[in-house]
Design an enzyme around this catalytic site. Structure first.
Site, PDB file in Angstrom:
ATOM      1  N   ASP A  90      -3.313   2.610  -5.736  1.00 42.28           N
ATOM      2  CA  ASP A  90      -2.149   2.644  -4.848  1.00 42.28           C
ATOM      3  C   ASP A  90      -1.984   1.401  -3.999  1.00 42.28           C
ATOM      4  OD1 ASP A  90      -4.311   3.032  -3.264  1.00 42.28           O
ATOM      5  OD2 ASP A  90      -3.606   4.861  -2.299  1.00 42.28           O
ATOM      6  N   GLU A  91      -2.677   0.313  -4.303  1.00 45.53           N
ATOM      7  CA  GLU A  91      -2.461  -0.898  -3.504  1.00 45.53           C
ATOM      8  C   GLU A  91      -2.642  -2.152  -4.349  1.00 45.53           C
ATOM      9  OE1 GLU A  91      -5.441  -1.684  -0.508  1.00 45.53           O
ATOM     10  OE2 GLU A  91      -6.762  -0.193  -1.408  1.00 45.53           O
ATOM     11  N   ASP A 130       0.862  -1.183   0.000  1.00 46.29           N
ATOM     12  CA  ASP A 130       0.000   0.000   0.000  1.00 46.29           C
ATOM     13  C   ASP A 130       0.899   1.234   0.000  1.00 46.29           C
ATOM     14  OD1 ASP A 130      -2.160   1.639   0.151  1.00 46.29           O
ATOM     15  OD2 ASP A 130      -2.833   0.977   2.132  1.00 46.29           O
TER      16      ASP A 130
END
Lengths: 464, 376
Positions: free
Chosen positions: A141-142, A45
């Site tokens: 973003d993860e 993350d």
């Protein structure tokens, strides 16, 4: 699509090296050899992603409360990302910007630069794919990774996690938090626990102990309503939940209750989903003015076929089927598809098939949009007996491709498409999903002839 | 026209010519079968303009004549007459109607005049050559299946048929494989080459029987049709149009060298390939042959897919280097099941060179299959 080997330098100098707490019993190599599922699932993350990108690119913002999202504290939008400095003031994602402005009057408000964040996201995902092909991107973003099978190359999962953090930091200047565990649930909670720049490893068998002290709201499926209901049962922590008799929860919450108990014990059977292989390559174009001119329509189909074939060659794959999309001035859209006589990455057969499909659909109509898509990309590379002719054409196309790559896509243009006033600009079909997520960098995009439609890295499919 | 005929004979005749009836006819009369009395019998003819089949059935003819009847209807009526030994009386009535009586079974059918039916060249001309039925039948079975089924290259939907002296060479290919055989003929012919649609040869193969009696091959003077004439009790004539164009020069694609030779039992290899084919990816159908190499005494057949994987070992005599080659499972299965040989010589020259299959007994038959390039 990855290919570059991971950095070989010893991990350990990068960020996040500082701490990698093991929860529960001290780990050591023995822990990972414990019976049952090995802890090979990682959740990566990026920390305060949008804000971190802005702070990286604008040093004057570093150490300052940066709030990304919309126009400013008077805007009616919400916060996309707040830097850790802003979070100290209580600013959170999805909070109205006005609230954020009130909480953090000195905050620096920035608009969302989606293109920039997408490009950064791609770079990070490319780094992750160097360690395993089993990467499930969850959002910009993860991502989850299952590194089972990668240990021989990169070391045990914890070491892989360190290498990933180091590579992300070295290559993008961003920091990521990583959780390692036997399931996606554990990895996800782990990555969230020590943000920013954290690394949490939960050895097999330690899941319940790891979860027990955490508030129930950390669990998937526990929103405010469920949390309130659980509080009425005296449940505050995941540990409280785990010791409740399952019947009691099932009576209260139905099947959801049974799932909650499993999760409270750290059980989550959902595997890391690899994105499907790329399923199609397509180009489409909307005309400036609807047209029924067969010459323009045919030239457009040829141009689209050229673009599709160029990308197929770039990816080293052949297509077995051609799909055309025709939208008329009344916004009626039809798609037609047909198999190719044999799998190809050359424009001519694609164009011939596309024209044969599109012609009856275009007759007597004013056309607004045309699209050509190649599918069945897993066609086997069956060698041909009499393909000397095709080999020759192939070599010619490859030579042309090389020139285009070197000197730009206008270096070599099909005679029929030369200075023929192709309708421009070729706009993306406004009703098609914004699925521009690249395999390659944008530099070899044959701009402005067409916009590429690439399969979404998450979905792996297109609507054709 | 008035005649009496055995149900069994008529039903068989209709099934022979029925293969040539057009399913979606451009001309309505092409859905019909032509009936014409001839030589103290009844001649049945059907055509779809690509092929025409004529079959003669013995009958007791009281009055000559001809008529066409809808093939499906007529065959259905004849088939529904219960006893094979039943006799059927056929009589042509005015207005192209046909009256059929068999015992207590009576039908009137509306036909179309015989002169609406296209002319089919007769077999009256001097044969170009003659071939043993048995020999031609086997050759067709070993070659025809390799022809292309799609129309992308029409010439490849045909079978090259070359006459040279007292030899006939048959060759069929799609883009990925080729089958070639040479058989003796019973009469020398001028050197000539024609391309016969594979579909026509498939029908001819059905008509031919396992006997040494000859089939006459007659090349029409116009050179746009070929006639096959089978005499004897099952008098049948098949006429086929020819395919225009130049058959690819297959000689230049036949491999001249090999680095590996495997001699293997055909049925054993087929038994190994079949389960492997079931476990190939549906879209790629790749089966690998690992031939020779260290620690093996033969061929290992493998396949892997989402469904699972398979591996079989087959004994083989190996000469030369070990190698691994990937083939489309269908191509491999077809050559193994269609060629009448106990053992195959399989010649290979690495993973990207064609595989050559020949009967081990040295008979003149060659089958070449192109491999599939695989990542590993």
């Amino acid at each position: 699509m990855s290919g570059t080997p991971p950095p070989t330098r010893r991990p350990g100098r990068g960020p996040g090296d500082a701490r990698a707490p093991r929860i529960g019993t001290p780990g050591g190599p023995g822990a990972s050899r414990a019976p049952g599922t090995p802890a090979t699932i990682l959740h990566v993350d990026l920390d305060a992603f949008f804000a971190a990108v802005e702070q990286r690119d604008r040093p004057e913002l570093r150490g300052k409360p940066v709030i990304v999202g919309g126009g400013g504290p008077d805007d009616r939008g919400v916060v996309s990302t707040a830097s850790y400095e802003a979070r100290k003031f209580g600013v959170r994602s999805a909070m109205p910007l006005r609230t954020a402005g009130r909480l953090c009057p000195d905050g620096i408000f920035l608009p969302v630069d989606g293109t920039k964040y997408q490009a950064e996201s791609r770079r990070v995902m490319t780094i992750l794919r160097r360690f395993t092909s089993r990467v499930e991107q969850v959002s910009i973003d993860e991502a989850f990774l299952d590194v089972a099978g990668s240990e021989a190359l990169f070391g045990p999962p914890e070491q892989i996690a360190r290498r990933i953090k180091a590579a992300i930091h070295d290559e993008t200047g961003l920091t990521a938090s990583v959780g390692v565990g036997t399931s996606k649930l554990i990895a996800k909670i782990g990555s969230d626990l020590r943000k920013p720049d954290g690394l949490v490893v939960v050895p097999p068998g330690e899941e319940a102990a790891f979860l027990a002290p955490l508030p129930v709201s950390r669990l998937w499926g526990v929103g405010p309503a469920t949390a309130t209901a659980l509080a009425e049962l005296g449940v505050a922590t995941i540990g409280d939940l785990a010791v409740l008799p399952p019947d009691a929860l099932t009576r209260r919450f139905g099947k959801h209750g049974a799932d909650l108990v499993e999760r409270a014990h750290g059980i989550d059977r959902d595997p890391v989903h690899e994105p499907d292989a790329m399923k199609s390559v397509g180009h489409e174009t909307t005309f400036d003015h609807d047209t029924s001119d067969p010459e323009v329509l045919e030239r457009t189909l040829l141009g689209l076929s050229d673009g599709v074939a160029w990308r197929l060659r770039g990816m080293g794959i052949r297509a077995g089927t051609v799909v055309v999309k025709v939208r008329d001035s009344g916004f009626r859209t039809v798609t037609r598809q047909a198999p190719l006589p044999e799998p190809t990455d050359l424009a001519e057969p694609i164009y011939q098939a596309a024209l044969a499909l599109a012609r009856p659909e275009m007759r007597g109509k004013r056309i607004r949009l045309l699209g050509v898509t190649a599918t069945h990309l897993d066609a086997p590379d069956q060698l041909g007996l009499f393909s000397a002719d095709e080999d020759r054409r192939h070599r010619a196309m490859e030579a042309a491709d090389a020139l285009k790559r070197k000197f730009g896509d206008r270096t070599i243009v099909r005679a029929r498409l030369l200075d023929k006033g192709l309708p421009a600009p070729f706009e993306r079909d406004p009703s098609s999903p914004l699925a521009r997520r690249g395999v390659d960098e944008a530099s070899d995009e044959p701009e402005p002839v067409t916009r590429e439609r690439e399969p979404d890295a998450d979905a792996g499919t297109e609507d054709v | 026209m008035k005649l009496t005929i055995l149900q069994e004979n008529l039903a068989h005749g209709l099934s022979v010519v029925g293969r040539a009836v057009s399913s979606k006819a451009a001309l309505p009369v092409l859905s019909n079968v032509l009936l014409r009395t001839k030589d103290a019998g009844l001649e049945l003819t059907a055509t779809n303009l690509e092929i025409g089949i004529t079959h003669w059935v013995p009958a007791k003819v009281d009055e000559d004549g001809s008529i066409t009847l809808p093939a499906d209807l007529f065959s259905g009526i004849v088939a529904s007459i219960p006893m094979k030994s039943a006799t059927i009386e056929l009589e042509l009535l005015p207005d192209d109607r046909v009256h059929l009586v068999s015992g207590r079974f009576e039908t009137h059918m509306k036909g179309m005049a015989a002169d609406e039916f296209p002319q089919i060249p007769s077999a009256g001309e001097r044969p170009t050559t003659r071939v043993s039925q048995k020999v031609l039948r086997q050759a067709l079975g070993e070659v025809t299946f390799a022809a292309a089924s799609e129309e992308a290259r029409p010439i490849l939907t045909g079978v090259l048929t070359r006459l040279e002296g007292d030899r006939m060479t048959l060759a069929a290919a799609d883009n990925y494989r080729i089958a070639i055989t040479t058989i003796p003929t019973l009469a020398p012919a001028e050197d000539t080459s024609i391309v016969v649609p594979a579909r026509s040869y498939a029908e001819l193969e059905r008509i031919l029987t396992d006997v040494d009696d000859p089939v006459d091959v007659i090349l029409a003077p116009s050179r746009n049709q070929v006639v096959f004439h089978v005499d004897g009790p099952d008098r049948t004539v098949l006429v086929s149009r020819l395919i225009d164009g130049q058959f690819p020069n297959y000689q230049q694609v036949l491999p001249k060298e090999h680095t590996t030779r495997a001699v293997v039992d055909r049925e054993e290899l087929l038994r190994a390939v079949r389960p492997a084919a079931l476990l190939t990816q549906k879209t790629t159908k790749i089966v690998k042959l690992h031939v020779g190499g260290e620690g093996t005494a033969g061929i290992s057949v493998t396949a892997v897919s989402d469904l699972g994987d398979h591996q079989s070992e087959v004994d083989a005599t190996i000469e030369g280097d070990g190698t691994t080659i990937a083939f489309n499972a269908d191509y491999l299965t077809q050559v193994l099941q269609n060629v009448a040989t106990t053992e195959f010589d399989i010649d290979l020259a690495g993973p990207l060179s064609p595989g050559v299959f020949r009967p081990h007994d040295g008979r003149e038959y060659t089958h070449v299959v192109m491999p599939v390039r695989t990542a590993s």
